[in-house]
Design a protein around this motif. Structure first.
Motif, PDB file in Angstrom:
ATOM      1  N   GLY A 138       0.805  -1.219   0.000  1.00 12.80           N
ATOM      2  CA  GLY A 138       0.000   0.000   0.000  1.00 12.80           C
ATOM      3  C   GLY A 138       0.834   1.262   0.000  1.00 12.80           C
ATOM      4  N   SER A 139       2.166   1.118   0.129  1.00 23.58           N
ATOM      5  CA  SER A 139       3.037   2.294   0.092  1.00 23.58           C
ATOM      6  C   SER A 139       3.175   2.804  -1.337  1.00 23.58           C
ATOM      7  CB  SER A 139       4.420   1.948   0.653  1.00 23.58           C
ATOM      8  OG  SER A 139       4.341   1.522   1.990  1.00 23.58           O
ATOM      9  N   ALA A 140       3.775   3.963  -1.459  1.00 27.49           N
ATOM     10  CA  ALA A 140       3.957   4.567  -2.777  1.00 27.49           C
ATOM     11  C   ALA A 140       4.762   3.652  -3.692  1.00 27.49           C
ATOM     12  CB  ALA A 140       4.669   5.912  -2.628  1.00 27.49           C
ATOM     13  N   ASN A 141       4.326   3.545  -4.948  1.00 28.01           N
ATOM     14  CA  ASN A 141       5.116   2.834  -5.952  1.00 28.01           C
ATOM     15  C   ASN A 141       5.045   3.603  -7.265  1.00 28.01           C
ATOM     16  OD1 ASN A 141       3.134   1.464  -7.946  1.00 28.01           O
ATOM     17  ND2 ASN A 141       2.291   0.908  -5.937  1.00 28.01           N
ATOM     18  N   VAL A 142       5.988   3.317  -8.134  1.00 27.61           N
ATOM     19  CA  VAL A 142       6.139   4.104  -9.356  1.00 27.61           C
ATOM     20  C   VAL A 142       4.938   3.933 -10.282  1.00 27.61           C
ATOM     21  CG1 VAL A 142       7.549   4.448 -11.423  1.00 27.61           C
ATOM     22  CG2 VAL A 142       8.654   4.018  -9.210  1.00 27.61           C
ATOM     23  N   THR A 143       4.487   2.695 -10.482  1.00 27.49           N
ATOM     24  CA  THR A 143       3.403   2.440 -11.431  1.00 27.49           C
ATOM     25  C   THR A 143       2.137   3.194 -11.055  1.00 27.49           C
ATOM     26  OG1 THR A 143       4.308   0.257 -11.936  1.00 27.49           O
ATOM     27  CG2 THR A 143       2.004   0.642 -12.511  1.00 27.49           C
ATOM     28  N   ASP A 144       1.755   3.128  -9.783  1.00 29.07           N
ATOM     29  CA  ASP A 144       0.549   3.845  -9.351  1.00 29.07           C
ATOM     30  C   ASP A 144       0.698   5.339  -9.551  1.00 29.07           C
ATOM     31  OD1 ASP A 144      -0.599   1.459  -8.672  1.00 29.07           O
ATOM     32  OD2 ASP A 144      -0.364   1.696  -6.502  1.00 29.07           O
ATOM     33  N   GLN A 145       1.887   5.872  -9.229  1.00 27.37           N
ATOM     34  CA  GLN A 145       2.066   7.321  -9.356  1.00 27.37           C
ATOM     35  C   GLN A 145       2.152   7.773 -10.807  1.00 27.37           C
ATOM     36  OE1 GLN A 145       4.561   9.547  -6.810  1.00 27.37           O
ATOM     37  NE2 GLN A 145       4.002   8.430  -4.958  1.00 27.37           N
ATOM     38  N   GLN A 146       2.584   6.884 -11.696  1.00 29.59           N
ATOM     39  CA  GLN A 146       2.608   7.243 -13.116  1.00 29.59           C
ATOM     40  C   GLN A 146       1.201   7.470 -13.664  1.00 29.59           C
ATOM     41  OE1 GLN A 146       4.919   3.937 -14.642  1.00 29.59           O
ATOM     42  NE2 GLN A 146       6.657   5.263 -15.092  1.00 29.59           N
ATOM     43  N   SER A 147       0.213   6.776 -13.097  1.00 28.23           N
ATOM     44  CA  SER A 147      -1.156   6.902 -13.571  1.00 28.23           C
ATOM     45  C   SER A 147      -1.968   7.924 -12.782  1.00 28.23           C
ATOM     46  CB  SER A 147      -1.858   5.539 -13.518  1.00 28.23           C
ATOM     47  OG  SER A 147      -1.871   5.039 -12.182  1.00 28.23           O
ATOM     48  N   ASP A 148      -1.333   8.578 -11.808  1.00 33.88           N
ATOM     49  CA  ASP A 148      -2.008   9.582 -10.980  1.00 33.88           C
ATOM     50  C   ASP A 148      -1.506  10.959 -11.387  1.00 33.88           C
ATOM     51  OD1 ASP A 148      -3.018  11.262  -9.059  1.00 33.88           O
ATOM     52  OD2 ASP A 148      -2.278  10.122  -7.329  1.00 33.88           O
ATOM     53  N   GLU A 149      -2.377  11.751 -11.960  1.00 35.63           N
ATOM     54  CA  GLU A 149      -1.973  13.051 -12.487  1.00 35.63           C
ATOM     55  C   GLU A 149      -1.570  14.048 -11.412  1.00 35.63           C
ATOM     56  OE1 GLU A 149      -5.203  14.413 -14.864  1.00 35.63           O
ATOM     57  OE2 GLU A 149      -4.825  12.972 -16.490  1.00 35.63           O
ATOM     58  N   ARG A 150      -1.853  13.736 -10.146  1.00 38.86           N
ATOM     59  CA  ARG A 150      -1.499  14.662  -9.068  1.00 38.86           C
ATOM     60  C   ARG A 150      -0.522  14.042  -8.066  1.00 38.86           C
ATOM     61  NH1 ARG A 150      -7.526  17.242  -7.792  1.00 38.86           N
ATOM     62  NH2 ARG A 150      -7.865  18.101  -9.885  1.00 38.86           N
ATOM     63  N   SER A 151       0.134  12.996  -8.450  1.00 34.54           N
ATOM     64  CA  SER A 151       1.069  12.316  -7.549  1.00 34.54           C
ATOM     65  C   SER A 151       2.334  13.139  -7.347  1.00 34.54           C
ATOM     66  CB  SER A 151       1.429  10.941  -8.111  1.00 34.54           C
ATOM     67  OG  SER A 151       2.187  11.085  -9.311  1.00 34.54           O
ATOM     68  N   THR A 152       3.141  12.719  -6.376  1.00 32.36           N
ATOM     69  CA  THR A 152       4.436  13.373  -6.159  1.00 32.36           C
ATOM     70  C   THR A 152       5.320  13.219  -7.379  1.00 32.36           C
ATOM     71  OG1 THR A 152       4.271  12.943  -3.779  1.00 32.36           O
ATOM     72  CG2 THR A 152       6.452  13.458  -4.644  1.00 32.36           C
ATOM     73  N   LEU A 153       5.287  12.049  -8.015  1.00 34.97           N
ATOM     74  CA  LEU A 153       6.067  11.839  -9.236  1.00 34.97           C
ATOM     75  C   LEU A 153       5.606  12.788 -10.339  1.00 34.97           C
ATOM     76  CD1 LEU A 153       8.167  10.245 -10.825  1.00 34.97           C
ATOM     77  CD2 LEU A 153       6.396   8.551 -11.351  1.00 34.97           C
ATOM     78  N   ALA A 154       4.285  12.952 -10.475  1.00 35.58           N
ATOM     79  CA  ALA A 154       3.757  13.891 -11.476  1.00 35.58           C
ATOM     80  C   ALA A 154       4.212  15.312 -11.182  1.00 35.58           C
ATOM     81  CB  ALA A 154       2.231  13.808 -11.503  1.00 35.58           C
ATOM     82  N   LEU A 155       4.284  15.665  -9.891  1.00 31.38           N
ATOM     83  CA  LEU A 155       4.750  17.007  -9.528  1.00 31.38           C
ATOM     84  C   LEU A 155       6.210  17.200  -9.916  1.00 31.38           C
ATOM     85  CD1 LEU A 155       4.471  19.759  -8.138  1.00 31.38           C
ATOM     86  CD2 LEU A 155       4.978  18.615  -5.956  1.00 31.38           C
ATOM     87  N   PHE A 156       7.047  16.224  -9.605  1.00 32.35           N
ATOM     88  CA  PHE A 156       8.460  16.338  -9.984  1.00 32.35           C
ATOM     89  C   PHE A 156       8.592  16.502 -11.498  1.00 32.35           C
ATOM     90  CE2 PHE A 156      10.023  14.920  -5.801  1.00 32.35           C
ATOM     91  CZ  PHE A 156      11.188  15.657  -5.717  1.00 32.35           C
ATOM     92  N   ARG A 157       7.807  15.728 -12.249  1.00 35.24           N
ATOM     93  CA  ARG A 157       7.880  15.834 -13.710  1.00 35.24           C
ATOM     94  C   ARG A 157       7.409  17.199 -14.195  1.00 35.24           C
ATOM     95  NH1 ARG A 157       5.887   9.730 -15.607  1.00 35.24           N
ATOM     96  NH2 ARG A 157       7.947   8.772 -15.352  1.00 35.24           N
TER      97      ARG A 157
END
Length: 384
Positions: free
Chosen positions: A273-292
């Motif tokens: 249930g912790s953060a993972n790359v695949t889930d954040q790639q599909s979330d337009e407001r994720s931390t990964l999306a913010l960095f991008r």
């Protein structure tokens, strides 16, 4: 540093050898010309194969006192771990260390477009020495101020200003928010403020460094006592020195082994249930999306890459500064609090990006904005 004696007997050679860290890590004698030649060969081996450069770990302990004198005891050492039980006058940050770094820089400079960065020792006011004077040293002495400073607007403002003031003329800044020896910053400041830190990192003048998983807001991974691998914790237990929580493999997806391996990972992964790359790639407001999004803004606006840094008065928990280049001005305002804060500026502004990724770019009708709790914004100003 890791307990016990720094001197180890080698039966095959019938000699002692010195090791600052583990027994398996003998220190080289940088006063020996043959060591210099061998190190240059190793560097060229990799440079010839196209590596972009090197990160020098623990550069401050490259060389020791020529007489091998003992460090004096630290009078305030009671209850502290081994690295703090002595005052490392004769083992750390020797003046001769700079000659070692200059030598490595000389090898690097044989190859165009290569980089030498490294860990340095001492407070912010000493970081300028590692850039070099008559002879160049590190391109980027790593600066951990954002990690080591208390997380409030005034402390951050002071740390940033002190760092910029310590830089030599024409030295390029660098900002680090994570590392294999440092506790996860997201565990220190929380997920919401991790997004604020992302905006700070990517809008300050200088090169940003982040550590594996910082881009998805990873926190420390709980490590059961029977799964500890870090020799530091094994050799010097009880001081909270274990670095395994930072070094655990990152989850790439939500599968059992996180997409990291088909076998058993060497350390436990983040809890399910912790953060993972695949889930954040599909979330337009994720931390990964913010960095991008921040990378995209940085690429688009030369002001954020090359512009001057101009501090603004930080107040009411809002850290603020301006970036200026070739007539372009950009404002960055970061709410370090969990509650809303009103922030004012001068000039006609246009909201470019919010850390929430939930606001479209738009003109701002007045020279103020209500920052939501844990929100940072980038605002472009109309030319004056």
């Amino acid at each position: 540093r890791f307990g016990g004696s720094a001197w180890e007997w080698c039966e095959a050679r019938r000699q002692y050898y010195y090791h600052s860290f583990l027994v398996e890590q003998p220190d080289l004698n940088w006063r020996n010309a043959e060591v210099h030649a061998a190190m240059a060969d190793v560097m060229r081996f990799w440079l010839d194969r196209g590596v972009d450069g090197f990160r020098v770990d623990a550069s401050a302990v490259l060389i020791k006192d020529a007489h091998l004198r003992d460090n004096p005891r630290n009078p305030e050492a009671e209850g502290k771990p081994p690295p703090q039980r002595q005052t490392p006058v004769f083992t750390d940050d020797r003046p001769e260390t700079m000659h070692c770094i200059e030598f490595m820089r000389g090898v690097i400079d044989e190859y165009p477009g290569r980089l030498l960065c490294g860990e340095v020792q001492g407070k912010t006011d000493r970081i300028g020495h590692f850039y070099g004077t008559e002879r160049p040293r590190l391109h980027l002495p790593l600066n951990f101020a954002l990690l080591d400073t208390p997380w409030d607007a005034l402390s951050l403002q002071a740390a940033i200003d002190a760092y910029f003031n310590a830089l030599p003329e024409r030295a390029w800044p660098v900002w680090v928010i994570g590392g294999h020896d440092k506790q996860r910053v997201a565990s220190k400041i929380g997920e919401a403020q991790m997004r604020v830190l992302a905006m700070l990192l990517m809008t300050l003048k200088g090169t940003p460094f982040l550590y594996m998983g910082d881009e998805i807001g990873r926190k420390r991974v709980p490590i059961p006592p029977d799964r500890i691998r870090d020799p530091f914790e094994k050799l010097v237990p009880g001081f909270g020195l274990c670095r395994d929580p930072e070094r655990a493999p990152m989850r790439w997806d939500a599968s059992v082994n996180g997409g990291f391996t088909s076998g058993a990972p060497w350390l436990p992964l983040d809890p399910e249930g912790s953060a993972n790359v695949t889930d954040q790639q599909s979330d337009e407001r994720s931390t990964l999306a913010l960095f991008r999004a921040l990378v995209a803004v940085r690429r688009e606006h030369a002001c954020l890459r090359q512009g001057r840094y101009e501090p603004l008065r930080s107040q009411s928990d809002v850290l603020a500064f301006r970036r200026v280049a070739n007539g372009q001005e950009m404002l960055v305002a970061l709410n370090i609090a969990a509650e809303p804060r009103k922030w004012h500026w001068q000039g006609s502004g246009h909201l470019l990006l919010s850390t929430g990724l939930d606001q479209a770019p738009r003109s701002l009708p007045e020279a103020s904005i209500l920052l939501r709790g844990n929100e940072g914004v980038i605002i472009t100003l109309q030319p004056r």
